[in-house]
Motif scaffolding. Structure first.
Motif, PDB file in Angstrom:
ATOM      1  N   GLU A 137       0.837  -1.204   0.000  1.00  0.00           N
ATOM      2  CA  GLU A 137       0.000   0.000   0.000  1.00  0.00           C
ATOM      3  C   GLU A 137       0.872   1.255   0.000  1.00  0.00           C
ATOM      4  O   GLU A 137       0.604   2.211  -0.718  1.00  0.00           O
ATOM      5  N   GLY A 138       1.917   1.235   0.818  1.00  0.00           N
ATOM      6  CA  GLY A 138       2.811   2.386   0.876  1.00  0.00           C
ATOM      7  C   GLY A 138       3.539   2.616  -0.437  1.00  0.00           C
ATOM      8  O   GLY A 138       3.673   3.759  -0.892  1.00  0.00           O
ATOM      9  N   ALA A 139       3.985   1.538  -1.066  1.00  0.00           N
ATOM     10  CA  ALA A 139       4.682   1.670  -2.348  1.00  0.00           C
ATOM     11  C   ALA A 139       3.743   2.202  -3.427  1.00  0.00           C
ATOM     12  O   ALA A 139       4.122   3.063  -4.236  1.00  0.00           O
ATOM     13  N   GLY A 140       2.519   1.722  -3.440  1.00  0.00           N
ATOM     14  CA  GLY A 140       1.544   2.233  -4.406  1.00  0.00           C
ATOM     15  C   GLY A 140       1.251   3.704  -4.185  1.00  0.00           C
ATOM     16  O   GLY A 140       1.105   4.480  -5.145  1.00  0.00           O
ATOM     17  N   PHE A 141       1.173   4.097  -2.922  1.00  0.00           N
ATOM     18  CA  PHE A 141       0.924   5.506  -2.612  1.00  0.00           C
ATOM     19  C   PHE A 141       2.096   6.374  -3.058  1.00  0.00           C
ATOM     20  O   PHE A 141       1.902   7.437  -3.649  1.00  0.00           O
ATOM     21  N   VAL A 142       3.320   5.929  -2.788  1.00  0.00           N
ATOM     22  CA  VAL A 142       4.499   6.698  -3.187  1.00  0.00           C
ATOM     23  C   VAL A 142       4.558   6.825  -4.707  1.00  0.00           C
ATOM     24  O   VAL A 142       4.856   7.906  -5.243  1.00  0.00           O
ATOM     25  N   LEU A 143       4.261   5.753  -5.434  1.00  0.00           N
ATOM     26  CA  LEU A 143       4.265   5.811  -6.896  1.00  0.00           C
ATOM     27  C   LEU A 143       3.211   6.779  -7.424  1.00  0.00           C
ATOM     28  O   LEU A 143       3.472   7.540  -8.361  1.00  0.00           O
ATOM     29  N   SER A 144       2.039   6.764  -6.828  1.00  0.00           N
ATOM     30  CA  SER A 144       0.985   7.670  -7.299  1.00  0.00           C
ATOM     31  C   SER A 144       1.336   9.127  -6.997  1.00  0.00           C
ATOM     32  O   SER A 144       1.096  10.008  -7.821  1.00  0.00           O
ATOM     33  N   VAL A 145       1.920   9.407  -5.841  1.00  0.00           N
ATOM     34  CA  VAL A 145       2.322  10.772  -5.515  1.00  0.00           C
ATOM     35  C   VAL A 145       3.432  11.234  -6.447  1.00  0.00           C
ATOM     36  O   VAL A 145       3.414  12.373  -6.943  1.00  0.00           O
ATOM     37  N   CYS A 146       4.375  10.354  -6.750  1.00  0.00           N
ATOM     38  CA  CYS A 146       5.430  10.713  -7.702  1.00  0.00           C
ATOM     39  C   CYS A 146       4.866  10.992  -9.086  1.00  0.00           C
ATOM     40  O   CYS A 146       5.307  11.918  -9.773  1.00  0.00           O
ATOM     41  N   GLY A 147       3.897  10.196  -9.511  1.00  0.00           N
ATOM     42  CA  GLY A 147       3.254  10.433 -10.799  1.00  0.00           C
ATOM     43  C   GLY A 147       2.549  11.772 -10.855  1.00  0.00           C
ATOM     44  O   GLY A 147       2.625  12.496 -11.860  1.00  0.00           O
ATOM     45  N   VAL A 148       1.870  12.132  -9.784  1.00  0.00           N
ATOM     46  CA  VAL A 148       1.188  13.429  -9.733  1.00  0.00           C
ATOM     47  C   VAL A 148       2.212  14.557  -9.733  1.00  0.00           C
ATOM     48  O   VAL A 148       2.034  15.570 -10.418  1.00  0.00           O
ATOM     49  N   LEU A 149       3.310  14.396  -8.994  1.00  0.00           N
ATOM     50  CA  LEU A 149       4.338  15.436  -8.969  1.00  0.00           C
ATOM     51  C   LEU A 149       4.975  15.635 -10.343  1.00  0.00           C
ATOM     52  O   LEU A 149       5.228  16.761 -10.766  1.00  0.00           O
ATOM     53  N   VAL A 150       5.234  14.548 -11.044  1.00  0.00           N
ATOM     54  CA  VAL A 150       5.840  14.657 -12.374  1.00  0.00           C
ATOM     55  C   VAL A 150       4.856  15.326 -13.343  1.00  0.00           C
ATOM     56  O   VAL A 150       5.236  16.188 -14.151  1.00  0.00           O
ATOM     57  N   LYS A 151       3.611  14.952 -13.275  1.00  0.00           N
ATOM     58  CA  LYS A 151       2.601  15.491 -14.191  1.00  0.00           C
ATOM     59  C   LYS A 151       2.326  16.972 -13.938  1.00  0.00           C
ATOM     60  O   LYS A 151       2.126  17.734 -14.873  1.00  0.00           O
ATOM     61  N   LEU A 152       2.318  17.403 -12.684  1.00  0.00           N
ATOM     62  CA  LEU A 152       1.963  18.774 -12.345  1.00  0.00           C
ATOM     63  C   LEU A 152       3.164  19.678 -12.110  1.00  0.00           C
ATOM     64  O   LEU A 152       2.997  20.828 -11.682  1.00  0.00           O
TER      65      LEU A 152
END
Length: 154
Positions: A137-152
């Motif tokens: 769960e933590g790894a999935g959360f970190v990946l999603s936050v990184c994806g949002v940071l890269v996109k925005l």
């Protein structure tokens, strides 16, 4: 468990009482519980009428949904509807910086559920049988936050 002072037993005042039987205690407490439930349902109804229904109406008007379809589809959001309406309000309130506020609120809610609540459940349960689940769960959360940071990223 036995009635040895009530240690380790929930409701020992009910199950280990010599003064009243379980049936007598049930009859004494039931009217209070019924009144409490009526009050809670009334509060829930008035809160939904004042805060939740206007948000659903706004979504259905903006999306062009008929009322019957809007009620079925948007009410299915259930527990996440408050997050969705807060996100929409933040973005509509400030076109330039509203998305930052909405992403902060959503990531904060995700961190609360993923970290605090899951951690408390594991602690209360005395440790988890599948220890890798929280890490996933933590790894999935970190990946999603990184994806949002890269996109925005500006």
């Amino acid at each position: 468990s036995t009635c040895n002072g009530g240690d380790g037993m929930w409701g020992s005042w009910v199950f280990c009482s010599d003064k009243y039987s379980v049936r007598d205690l049930f009859l004494m407490i039931s009217p209070l519980v019924v009144l409490w439930m009526v009050l809670l349902f009334r509060l829930l109804g008035s809160t939904a009428e004042d805060y939740f229904s206007p948000s659903l109406e706004m979504f259905s008007v903006r999306l062009g949904l008929p009322p019957r379809f809007a009620g079925v589809s948007l009410l299915a959001l259930g527990n996440g509807a408050a997050d969705v309406s807060a996100t929409m309000s933040a973005i509509m309130g400030d076109e330039e910086n509203g998305y930052k506020l909405s992403l902060g609120a959503l990531s904060g809610a995700a961190m609360l559920v993923g970290g605090v609540i899951a951690g408390v459940v594991v602690i209360v349960a005395g440790g988890g049988a599948c220890r890798g689940a929280l890490g996933g769960e933590g790894a999935g959360f970190v990946l999603s936050v990184c994806g949002v940071l890269v996109k925005l990223r500006p």
